[in-house]
Design a protein around this motif. Structure first.
Motif, PDB file in Angstrom:
ATOM      1  N   MET A  42       0.817  -1.222   0.000  1.00  0.00           N
ATOM      2  CA  MET A  42       0.000   0.000   0.000  1.00  0.00           C
ATOM      3  C   MET A  42       0.844   1.262   0.000  1.00  0.00           C
ATOM      4  O   MET A  42       0.402   2.321   0.433  1.00  0.00           O
ATOM      5  CB  MET A  42      -0.963  -0.025   1.201  1.00  0.00           C
ATOM      6  CG  MET A  42      -1.956  -1.176   1.148  1.00  0.00           C
ATOM      7  SD  MET A  42      -2.831  -1.370  -0.434  1.00  0.00           S
ATOM      8  CE  MET A  42      -3.764   0.150  -0.485  1.00  0.00           C
ATOM      9  N   LYS A  43       2.061   1.182  -0.507  1.00  0.00           N
ATOM     10  CA  LYS A  43       2.891   2.369  -0.732  1.00  0.00           C
ATOM     11  C   LYS A  43       2.591   2.813  -2.156  1.00  0.00           C
ATOM     12  O   LYS A  43       3.021   2.179  -3.117  1.00  0.00           O
ATOM     13  CB  LYS A  43       4.361   2.055  -0.530  1.00  0.00           C
ATOM     14  CG  LYS A  43       4.680   1.808   0.935  1.00  0.00           C
ATOM     15  CD  LYS A  43       6.146   1.644   1.194  1.00  0.00           C
ATOM     16  CE  LYS A  43       6.346   1.472   2.690  1.00  0.00           C
ATOM     17  NZ  LYS A  43       7.730   1.433   3.069  1.00  0.00           N
ATOM     18  N   LEU A  44       1.817   3.878  -2.273  1.00  0.00           N
ATOM     19  CA  LEU A  44       1.317   4.323  -3.568  1.00  0.00           C
ATOM     20  C   LEU A  44       1.870   5.693  -3.938  1.00  0.00           C
ATOM     21  O   LEU A  44       2.268   6.466  -3.073  1.00  0.00           O
ATOM     22  CB  LEU A  44      -0.217   4.403  -3.528  1.00  0.00           C
ATOM     23  CG  LEU A  44      -0.962   3.153  -3.060  1.00  0.00           C
ATOM     24  CD1 LEU A  44      -2.453   3.429  -2.999  1.00  0.00           C
ATOM     25  CD2 LEU A  44      -0.663   1.990  -3.980  1.00  0.00           C
TER      26      LEU A  44
ATOM     27  N   SER B 201      -2.259   9.675  -7.314  1.00  0.00           N
ATOM     28  CA  SER B 201      -3.151   9.289  -8.422  1.00  0.00           C
ATOM     29  C   SER B 201      -3.170   7.780  -8.693  1.00  0.00           C
ATOM     30  O   SER B 201      -3.964   7.322  -9.501  1.00  0.00           O
ATOM     31  CB  SER B 201      -2.834  10.035  -9.719  1.00  0.00           C
ATOM     32  OG  SER B 201      -2.958  11.413  -9.507  1.00  0.00           O
ATOM     33  N   GLU B 202      -2.324   7.011  -8.044  1.00  0.00           N
ATOM     34  CA  GLU B 202      -2.311   5.558  -8.241  1.00  0.00           C
ATOM     35  C   GLU B 202      -3.511   4.946  -7.506  1.00  0.00           C
ATOM     36  O   GLU B 202      -3.979   5.471  -6.507  1.00  0.00           O
ATOM     37  CB  GLU B 202      -1.005   4.982  -7.693  1.00  0.00           C
ATOM     38  CG  GLU B 202      -0.749   3.557  -8.075  1.00  0.00           C
ATOM     39  CD  GLU B 202       0.616   3.058  -7.617  1.00  0.00           C
ATOM     40  OE1 GLU B 202       0.874   1.873  -7.845  1.00  0.00           O
ATOM     41  OE2 GLU B 202       1.400   3.817  -7.038  1.00  0.00           O
ATOM     42  N   THR B 203      -3.996   3.805  -8.010  1.00  0.00           N
ATOM     43  CA  THR B 203      -5.089   3.091  -7.347  1.00  0.00           C
ATOM     44  C   THR B 203      -4.623   1.681  -6.997  1.00  0.00           C
ATOM     45  O   THR B 203      -3.721   1.137  -7.637  1.00  0.00           O
ATOM     46  CB  THR B 203      -6.344   2.996  -8.238  1.00  0.00           C
ATOM     47  OG1 THR B 203      -6.009   2.307  -9.438  1.00  0.00           O
ATOM     48  CG2 THR B 203      -6.914   4.367  -8.554  1.00  0.00           C
TER      49      THR B 203
ATOM     50  N   ALA C  87      -4.938   7.100  -4.300  1.00  0.00           N
ATOM     51  CA  ALA C  87      -3.993   7.989  -3.635  1.00  0.00           C
ATOM     52  C   ALA C  87      -4.260   9.423  -4.100  1.00  0.00           C
ATOM     53  O   ALA C  87      -4.291   9.690  -5.300  1.00  0.00           O
ATOM     54  CB  ALA C  87      -2.571   7.578  -3.963  1.00  0.00           C
ATOM     55  N   VAL C  88      -4.465  10.331  -3.143  1.00  0.00           N
ATOM     56  CA  VAL C  88      -4.827  11.714  -3.468  1.00  0.00           C
ATOM     57  C   VAL C  88      -3.636  12.655  -3.320  1.00  0.00           C
ATOM     58  O   VAL C  88      -3.350  13.447  -4.210  1.00  0.00           O
ATOM     59  CB  VAL C  88      -6.000  12.190  -2.571  1.00  0.00           C
ATOM     60  CG1 VAL C  88      -6.347  13.639  -2.838  1.00  0.00           C
ATOM     61  CG2 VAL C  88      -7.222  11.301  -2.776  1.00  0.00           C
ATOM     62  N   ALA C  89      -2.948  12.593  -2.177  1.00  0.00           N
ATOM     63  CA  ALA C  89      -1.834  13.495  -1.901  1.00  0.00           C
ATOM     64  C   ALA C  89      -0.857  12.797  -0.957  1.00  0.00           C
ATOM     65  O   ALA C  89      -1.218  11.846  -0.264  1.00  0.00           O
ATOM     66  CB  ALA C  89      -2.346  14.785  -1.278  1.00  0.00           C
TER      67      ALA C  89
ATOM     68  N   THR D  79       0.458   4.611   2.486  1.00  0.00           N
ATOM     69  CA  THR D  79       1.447   5.689   2.430  1.00  0.00           C
ATOM     70  C   THR D  79       1.502   6.196   0.999  1.00  0.00           C
ATOM     71  O   THR D  79       1.743   5.416   0.077  1.00  0.00           O
ATOM     72  CB  THR D  79       2.844   5.180   2.865  1.00  0.00           C
ATOM     73  OG1 THR D  79       2.732   4.606   4.165  1.00  0.00           O
ATOM     74  CG2 THR D  79       3.845   6.309   2.886  1.00  0.00           C
ATOM     75  N   VAL D  80       1.261   7.484   0.834  1.00  0.00           N
ATOM     76  CA  VAL D  80       1.253   8.078  -0.503  1.00  0.00           C
ATOM     77  C   VAL D  80       2.461   8.996  -0.649  1.00  0.00           C
ATOM     78  O   VAL D  80       2.710   9.853   0.204  1.00  0.00           O
ATOM     79  CB  VAL D  80      -0.048   8.878  -0.745  1.00  0.00           C
ATOM     80  CG1 VAL D  80      -0.043   9.511  -2.132  1.00  0.00           C
ATOM     81  CG2 VAL D  80      -1.268   7.980  -0.570  1.00  0.00           C
ATOM     82  N   SER D  81       3.201   8.801  -1.742  1.00  0.00           N
ATOM     83  CA  SER D  81       4.328   9.684  -2.050  1.00  0.00           C
ATOM     84  C   SER D  81       3.950  10.539  -3.248  1.00  0.00           C
ATOM     85  O   SER D  81       3.035  10.214  -3.995  1.00  0.00           O
ATOM     86  CB  SER D  81       5.587   8.874  -2.348  1.00  0.00           C
ATOM     87  OG  SER D  81       5.411   8.113  -3.520  1.00  0.00           O
TER      88      SER D  81
END
Length: 182
Positions: free
Chosen positions: A20-22, A25-27, A63-65, A87-89
């Motif tokens: 779940m490290k995205l 904009s990734e889904t 993933a938004v931000a 976790t979104v990068s």
């Protein structure tokens, strides 16, 4: 005929926090393993921080931000729940060259129905160990006479030539795998 209500006693995500490290904009489709296997409760999904990641009623995370968000799944009758951290990068674009030039290096390319990671040649998938991770239910290889369909979250690792899978292994969400030779 009345359907017997079977409550969930335990549930866990099939994905790990590493899965779940995205990038923005990734889904990623979340999948739950429930006990007992014949449980028939509805699951409600919730994001603890929708500014970072949202989740659809079917468990598709977007993933938004940049940041962290906890996604919670709760079984409606038993209130059994499980959580996973996302976790979104800021990651940049969805097509990134990580080694060498655009045609000779490893790229990550969003195909709409799936994300391909591997080498490309003339804009087509072309690698001896490419990975196709599905975002939606989709036929794995159009030339396959069996028309096998992968579900969101499942992946195929294999040999890709001129944009087509020539042979590979399909890793299914139920933990099984199947060799595909179209």
């Amino acid at each position: 005929m009345e359907v017997e209500e079977v409550n969930v006693t335990d549930m866990t995500f099939m994905e790990t926090a590493q899965d779940m490290k995205l990038k923005k904009s990734e889904t990623k489709q979340l999948n739950i393993d429930c006990n007992p296997g014949n449980a028939n409760e509805t699951v409600t999904w919730k994001s603890g921080n929708e500014a970072v990641a949202t989740v659809s009623p079917n468990g598709l995370v977007t993933a938004v931000a940049a940041g962290k968000a906890t996604i919670t799944a709760v079984a409606d009758r038993s209130q059994t729940k499980t959580e996973i951290e996302v976790t979104v990068s800021d990651g940049g674009s969805t097509s990134t060259v990580t080694d060498g030039g655009a045609t000779g290096g490893i790229v990550t390319k969003d195909l709409g129905y799936a994300v391909y990671k591997g080498r490309m040649k003339n804009g087509l998938m072309n690698d001896e160990s490419g990975v196709l991770t599905f975002k939606t239910t989709h036929i794995i290889e159009p030339r396959d006479v069996k028309k096998r369909e992968a579900k969101a979250g499942e992946k195929v690792v294999g040999i890709f030539e001129d944009g087509h899978l020539t042979t590979g292994t399909w890793y299914k969400s139920d933990g099984n795998k199947e060799v595909i030779i179209p």
